[in-house]
Design a protein around this motif. Sequence first.
Motif, PDB file in Angstrom:
ATOM      1  N   SER A  82       0.948  -1.180  -0.134  1.00 46.04           N
ATOM      2  CA  SER A  82       0.031   0.027  -0.003  1.00 46.04           C
ATOM      3  C   SER A  82       0.777   1.261   0.062  1.00 46.04           C
ATOM      4  N   MET A  83       0.222   2.348  -0.253  1.00 44.64           N
ATOM      5  CA  MET A  83       0.862   3.527  -0.230  1.00 44.64           C
ATOM      6  C   MET A  83       0.848   4.085   1.061  1.00 44.64           C
ATOM      7  N   TYR A  84      -0.125   4.100   1.874  1.00 52.54           N
ATOM      8  CA  TYR A  84      -0.396   4.525   3.154  1.00 52.54           C
ATOM      9  C   TYR A  84      -1.526   3.981   3.760  1.00 52.54           C
ATOM     10  N   VAL A  85      -1.839   4.069   5.141  1.00 52.39           N
ATOM     11  CA  VAL A  85      -3.069   4.060   5.716  1.00 52.39           C
ATOM     12  C   VAL A  85      -3.400   5.293   6.452  1.00 52.39           C
ATOM     13  N   GLY A  86      -4.851   5.582   6.029  1.00 56.09           N
ATOM     14  CA  GLY A  86      -5.500   6.666   6.781  1.00 56.09           C
ATOM     15  C   GLY A  86      -6.261   6.362   8.070  1.00 56.09           C
TER      16      GLY A  86
END
Length: 170
Positions: A82-86
Amino acid sequence: MITPRRLHATALAFAATVATMTGAGTAFAAPASATSGRPNCAGPASDTWVNVTIDGVRNGNGLMAVTLYADESRKFLVKKGSMYVGRVDATAPETKMCLFVPKPGVYVLAVYHDEDSSRNLKRGGVLGLPEEGFGFSNNPPTVASIPSFRSVRLNIAKSGLSTRIHLKYP
């Protein structure tokens, strides 16, 4: 009919999802000054964001975790893919937030309701199936397997577009 083999494949896929959602990228909500009046925004601040409504939220406990994936099938639901988790505080019966994305383009969103704020998707049983709510962009069926990459691709052509994701609980 759901066979033990399909359940095992599903459990493995969800294990990969959990590893990705909990171990990849930096997870945070953007500071108020970076949101330019957009409350509940998450992810590294940028000029492009998508408004996300997550419905079917059974309670307001914990956090709502939204994982952003680039348009690369080989990275979908894999560890560190993934790119990131918000993350934002969960609210019932729906949670509204915005998620910053790097620029206009095609992305995939995977969501889970982290009811105990552990920053991990709680799993149980021999197969390790999720015990917390989860969902994907475009709301594909996920009865006995993970969705296809093609079914979850979301075109975010400009800032301020909206999408709705329905949570499924075991």
